[in-house]
Design a protein around this motif. Sequence first.
Motif, PDB file in Angstrom:
ATOM      1  N   ARG A 172      10.222  -7.632 -10.424  1.00  0.00           N
ATOM      2  CA  ARG A 172      11.632  -7.802  -9.920  1.00  0.00           C
ATOM      3  C   ARG A 172      12.426  -6.658 -10.643  1.00  0.00           C
ATOM      4  NH1 ARG A 172      16.586  -9.191 -13.222  1.00  0.00           N
ATOM      5  NH2 ARG A 172      18.055  -9.873 -11.443  1.00  0.00           N
ATOM      6  N   THR A 173      12.323  -6.448 -11.989  1.00  0.00           N
ATOM      7  CA  THR A 173      13.225  -5.425 -12.459  1.00  0.00           C
ATOM      8  C   THR A 173      12.819  -4.170 -11.948  1.00  0.00           C
ATOM      9  OG1 THR A 173      13.165  -6.773 -14.394  1.00  0.00           O
ATOM     10  CG2 THR A 173      13.548  -4.265 -14.711  1.00  0.00           C
ATOM     11  N   LEU A 174      11.351  -3.872 -11.820  1.00  0.00           N
ATOM     12  CA  LEU A 174      11.135  -2.570 -11.140  1.00  0.00           C
ATOM     13  C   LEU A 174      11.505  -2.395  -9.730  1.00  0.00           C
ATOM     14  CD1 LEU A 174       7.328  -2.637 -12.377  1.00  0.00           C
ATOM     15  CD2 LEU A 174       9.008  -1.162 -13.588  1.00  0.00           C
ATOM     16  N   THR A 175      11.504  -3.315  -9.065  1.00  0.00           N
ATOM     17  CA  THR A 175      12.136  -3.185  -7.681  1.00  0.00           C
ATOM     18  C   THR A 175      13.236  -2.934  -7.583  1.00  0.00           C
ATOM     19  OG1 THR A 175      10.123  -4.828  -6.919  1.00  0.00           O
ATOM     20  CG2 THR A 175      12.195  -4.371  -5.377  1.00  0.00           C
ATOM     21  N   LEU A 176      14.182  -3.556  -8.416  1.00  0.00           N
ATOM     22  CA  LEU A 176      15.657  -3.269  -8.582  1.00  0.00           C
ATOM     23  C   LEU A 176      16.054  -1.938  -9.049  1.00  0.00           C
ATOM     24  CD1 LEU A 176      16.963  -6.267 -10.518  1.00  0.00           C
ATOM     25  CD2 LEU A 176      17.362  -5.816  -8.180  1.00  0.00           C
ATOM     26  N   SER A 200       5.291  -0.686   1.636  1.00  0.00           N
ATOM     27  CA  SER A 200       5.032   0.765   1.899  1.00  0.00           C
ATOM     28  C   SER A 200       5.675   1.677   1.211  1.00  0.00           C
ATOM     29  CB  SER A 200       4.978   0.968   3.543  1.00  0.00           C
ATOM     30  OG  SER A 200       4.063   0.226   4.256  1.00  0.00           O
ATOM     31  N   GLY A 201       6.942   1.422   0.925  1.00  0.00           N
ATOM     32  CA  GLY A 201       7.922   2.308   0.064  1.00  0.00           C
ATOM     33  C   GLY A 201       7.846   2.107  -1.173  1.00  0.00           C
ATOM     34  N   ILE A 202       8.345   0.845  -1.646  1.00  0.00           N
ATOM     35  CA  ILE A 202       8.639   0.637  -2.994  1.00  0.00           C
ATOM     36  C   ILE A 202       7.453   0.485  -3.974  1.00  0.00           C
ATOM     37  CG2 ILE A 202       9.788  -0.880  -4.753  1.00  0.00           C
ATOM     38  CD1 ILE A 202      11.899  -1.500  -2.411  1.00  0.00           C
ATOM     39  N   LEU A 203       6.500  -0.123  -3.261  1.00  0.00           N
ATOM     40  CA  LEU A 203       5.133  -0.816  -4.076  1.00  0.00           C
ATOM     41  C   LEU A 203       4.416   0.719  -4.589  1.00  0.00           C
ATOM     42  CD1 LEU A 203       3.579  -2.662  -4.967  1.00  0.00           C
ATOM     43  CD2 LEU A 203       2.335  -2.993  -2.714  1.00  0.00           C
ATOM     44  N   PRO A 204       4.262   1.787  -3.584  1.00  0.00           N
ATOM     45  CA  PRO A 204       3.641   2.736  -4.402  1.00  0.00           C
ATOM     46  C   PRO A 204       4.212   3.162  -5.398  1.00  0.00           C
ATOM     47  CG  PRO A 204       3.357   2.843  -1.998  1.00  0.00           C
ATOM     48  CD  PRO A 204       4.542   1.839  -2.244  1.00  0.00           C
ATOM     49  N   ASN A 205       5.588   3.255  -5.485  1.00  0.00           N
ATOM     50  CA  ASN A 205       6.031   3.879  -6.448  1.00  0.00           C
ATOM     51  C   ASN A 205       6.660   3.299  -7.906  1.00  0.00           C
ATOM     52  OD1 ASN A 205       7.009   6.290  -5.092  1.00  0.00           O
ATOM     53  ND2 ASN A 205       8.553   5.116  -4.232  1.00  0.00           N
ATOM     54  N   ILE A 206       5.872   2.085  -7.666  1.00  0.00           N
ATOM     55  CA  ILE A 206       6.049   1.216  -8.942  1.00  0.00           C
ATOM     56  C   ILE A 206       4.481   0.602  -9.193  1.00  0.00           C
ATOM     57  CG2 ILE A 206       8.258   0.477  -8.605  1.00  0.00           C
ATOM     58  CD1 ILE A 206       7.272  -2.185  -7.681  1.00  0.00           C
ATOM     59  N   SER A 207       3.634   1.145  -8.596  1.00  0.00           N
ATOM     60  CA  SER A 207       2.310   0.628  -8.624  1.00  0.00           C
ATOM     61  C   SER A 207       1.732   1.239 -10.247  1.00  0.00           C
ATOM     62  CB  SER A 207       1.282   1.477  -7.570  1.00  0.00           C
ATOM     63  OG  SER A 207       1.617   2.866  -7.604  1.00  0.00           O
ATOM     64  N   LEU A 280      -8.097   1.643 -20.421  1.00  0.00           N
ATOM     65  CA  LEU A 280      -8.125   2.080 -18.902  1.00  0.00           C
ATOM     66  C   LEU A 280      -7.026   1.895 -18.168  1.00  0.00           C
ATOM     67  CD1 LEU A 280     -12.038   1.487 -18.174  1.00  0.00           C
ATOM     68  CD2 LEU A 280     -10.904   3.659 -18.797  1.00  0.00           C
ATOM     69  N   GLY A 281      -6.412   0.820 -18.643  1.00  0.00           N
ATOM     70  CA  GLY A 281      -4.993   0.462 -17.791  1.00  0.00           C
ATOM     71  C   GLY A 281      -4.108   1.569 -17.977  1.00  0.00           C
ATOM     72  N   GLN A 282      -4.027   2.118 -19.178  1.00  0.00           N
ATOM     73  CA  GLN A 282      -3.151   2.976 -19.430  1.00  0.00           C
ATOM     74  C   GLN A 282      -3.531   4.500 -18.815  1.00  0.00           C
ATOM     75  OE1 GLN A 282      -0.006   2.737 -21.159  1.00  0.00           O
ATOM     76  NE2 GLN A 282      -0.711   0.623 -21.022  1.00  0.00           N
ATOM     77  N   VAL A 283      -4.936   4.692 -18.969  1.00  0.00           N
ATOM     78  CA  VAL A 283      -5.506   5.858 -17.887  1.00  0.00           C
ATOM     79  C   VAL A 283      -5.177   5.948 -16.635  1.00  0.00           C
ATOM     80  CG1 VAL A 283      -7.321   7.078 -17.754  1.00  0.00           C
ATOM     81  CG2 VAL A 283      -7.085   6.232 -19.718  1.00  0.00           C
ATOM     82  N   CYS A 284      -5.194   4.671 -15.975  1.00  0.00           N
ATOM     83  CA  CYS A 284      -4.839   4.552 -14.625  1.00  0.00           C
ATOM     84  C   CYS A 284      -3.440   4.737 -14.332  1.00  0.00           C
ATOM     85  CB  CYS A 284      -5.496   3.048 -14.269  1.00  0.00           C
ATOM     86  SG  CYS A 284      -7.130   3.159 -14.004  1.00  0.00           S
ATOM     87  N   ARG A 285      -2.683   4.108 -15.372  1.00  0.00           N
ATOM     88  CA  ARG A 285      -1.184   4.389 -14.976  1.00  0.00           C
ATOM     89  C   ARG A 285      -0.676   5.747 -14.787  1.00  0.00           C
ATOM     90  NH1 ARG A 285       3.545   1.526 -19.059  1.00  0.00           N
ATOM     91  NH2 ARG A 285       5.309   2.711 -17.680  1.00  0.00           N
ATOM     92  N   ARG A 286      -1.274   6.602 -15.805  1.00  0.00           N
ATOM     93  CA  ARG A 286      -0.833   7.932 -15.851  1.00  0.00           C
ATOM     94  C   ARG A 286      -1.354   8.613 -14.755  1.00  0.00           C
ATOM     95  NH1 ARG A 286      -2.772   7.564 -21.403  1.00  0.00           N
ATOM     96  NH2 ARG A 286      -4.668   8.738 -20.991  1.00  0.00           N
ATOM     97  N   ALA A 287      -2.646   8.218 -14.148  1.00  0.00           N
ATOM     98  CA  ALA A 287      -3.274   8.899 -13.006  1.00  0.00           C
ATOM     99  C   ALA A 287      -2.360   8.503 -11.849  1.00  0.00           C
ATOM    100  CB  ALA A 287      -4.705   8.237 -12.740  1.00  0.00           C
ATOM    101  N   LEU A 288      -1.750   7.297 -11.651  1.00  0.00           N
ATOM    102  CA  LEU A 288      -0.843   6.860 -10.420  1.00  0.00           C
ATOM    103  C   LEU A 288       0.419   7.371 -10.675  1.00  0.00           C
ATOM    104  CD1 LEU A 288      -2.276   3.309 -10.029  1.00  0.00           C
ATOM    105  CD2 LEU A 288      -2.539   5.053  -8.568  1.00  0.00           C
ATOM    106  N   ASP A 289       0.962   7.754 -11.838  1.00  0.00           N
ATOM    107  CA  ASP A 289       2.264   8.067 -12.065  1.00  0.00           C
ATOM    108  C   ASP A 289       2.652   9.238 -10.992  1.00  0.00           C
ATOM    109  OD1 ASP A 289       4.604   9.399 -13.385  1.00  0.00           O
ATOM    110  OD2 ASP A 289       4.465   7.637 -14.522  1.00  0.00           O
ATOM    111  N   GLN A 290       3.383   9.214 -10.323  1.00  0.00           N
ATOM    112  CA  GLN A 290       3.868  10.231  -9.386  1.00  0.00           C
ATOM    113  C   GLN A 290       4.178  11.517 -10.174  1.00  0.00           C
ATOM    114  OE1 GLN A 290       4.170  10.121  -6.296  1.00  0.00           O
ATOM    115  NE2 GLN A 290       3.412   7.986  -6.496  1.00  0.00           N
ATOM    116  N   ARG A 291       4.892  11.847 -11.548  1.00  0.00           N
ATOM    117  CA  ARG A 291       5.035  12.766 -12.250  1.00  0.00           C
ATOM    118  C   ARG A 291       3.797  13.288 -12.558  1.00  0.00           C
ATOM    119  NH1 ARG A 291       8.920   9.947 -16.295  1.00  0.00           N
ATOM    120  NH2 ARG A 291       7.439   8.607 -16.043  1.00  0.00           N
ATOM    121  N   GLN A 292       2.769  12.398 -12.801  1.00  0.00           N
ATOM    122  CA  GLN A 292       1.627  13.242 -13.220  1.00  0.00           C
ATOM    123  C   GLN A 292       0.886  13.745 -12.211  1.00  0.00           C
ATOM    124  OE1 GLN A 292       1.172  12.732 -16.657  1.00  0.00           O
ATOM    125  NE2 GLN A 292      -1.131  13.752 -16.651  1.00  0.00           N
ATOM    126  N   THR A 293       1.090  13.067 -10.931  1.00  0.00           N
ATOM    127  CA  THR A 293       0.144  13.651  -9.743  1.00  0.00           C
ATOM    128  C   THR A 293       0.728  15.014  -9.484  1.00  0.00           C
ATOM    129  OG1 THR A 293       0.012  11.320  -8.981  1.00  0.00           O
ATOM    130  CG2 THR A 293      -0.237  12.985  -7.439  1.00  0.00           C
TER     131      THR A 293
END
Length: 295
Positions: A172-176, A200-207, A280-293
């Motif tokens: 909820r906080t991420l969506t806000l 399709s819009g918000i979820l990919p950005n907080i994934s 591995l959760g932290q590794v996936c987070r960095r891989a998914l992060d838009q700034r990292q991409t």
Amino acid sequence: MEKSKQRFGSRFFKNFSAELEHDGLGLTALIMLVTLFVIIFVGQFFVPSNIGTMSDILNADLPPLTGGHILGTTDSGADFILTLIASAKNSLIIGVGVATLITAISIFFGMIIGYFGGWADWLAMRIIDFWLIMPLIMILAIIFSTSKGMGIWSLILILSLISWPANVRLVRTLTLSEVNRDYVQASKISGTPWYKIIFSGILPNISSTIISDYSLTLAGSIGIETGLTFLGFGLKHGTSSLGSMLQVLNGSASTIYARWWLWVPVTIILIVLTFGFVVLGQVCRRALDQRQTMK
């Protein structure tokens, strides 16, 4: 759409591989988890279906390297390594099941109340605040003691229904934080349905944060199940789990030193699972992060 999904998938694995090249800890966690998963998968073909209810008094409590048993036998006469494999599989199923169900609940309800806000958001937050201050461990102990243990799927459902509030509040906080951004406002103006904006819009950005939270929930769920079963609650008798194997520590203090093989391998499995999933959760987070991409 398929090309977009393929590009996203290839980009994620490319970023994931790049992260592992510069993260020795992450690579170590991956190797440890893959090795453990292979052992569990292959070992299932050798585990008797009645290993949790087996009773062989003549072969009970054998020490390591006795009677063809590398790490000896349990107090029921079952091979210790096979029991460990079955226990790790059950604990892993519980952890994945609870984490997946909680994440699904948090994504659905957390994003909806964060997107629409208003009285629904206020009411949901009051319920969550009340839920978070409740002594949930005591409630779980009461539920499990009255039911005299549960099956794997019943335990997954109960733990999920008890543990969802913190995850919903996070989503909820991420969506806000995304609702008032330009791309969301532009989608609203163009008449895009709310569910497309959310999923399709918000979820990919907080994934990326959700993936990280999933790994923490997974590790925590395994720990909760282990603790409850160790204390005599949780899974019903006859269902193997890492917690039930650690019940040998409830005996005399000499067991810890004289019969170390009964708890050290179990502890190692728990450390590998929790360490591996969190890292591995932290590794996936960095891989998914838009700034990292974009790098």
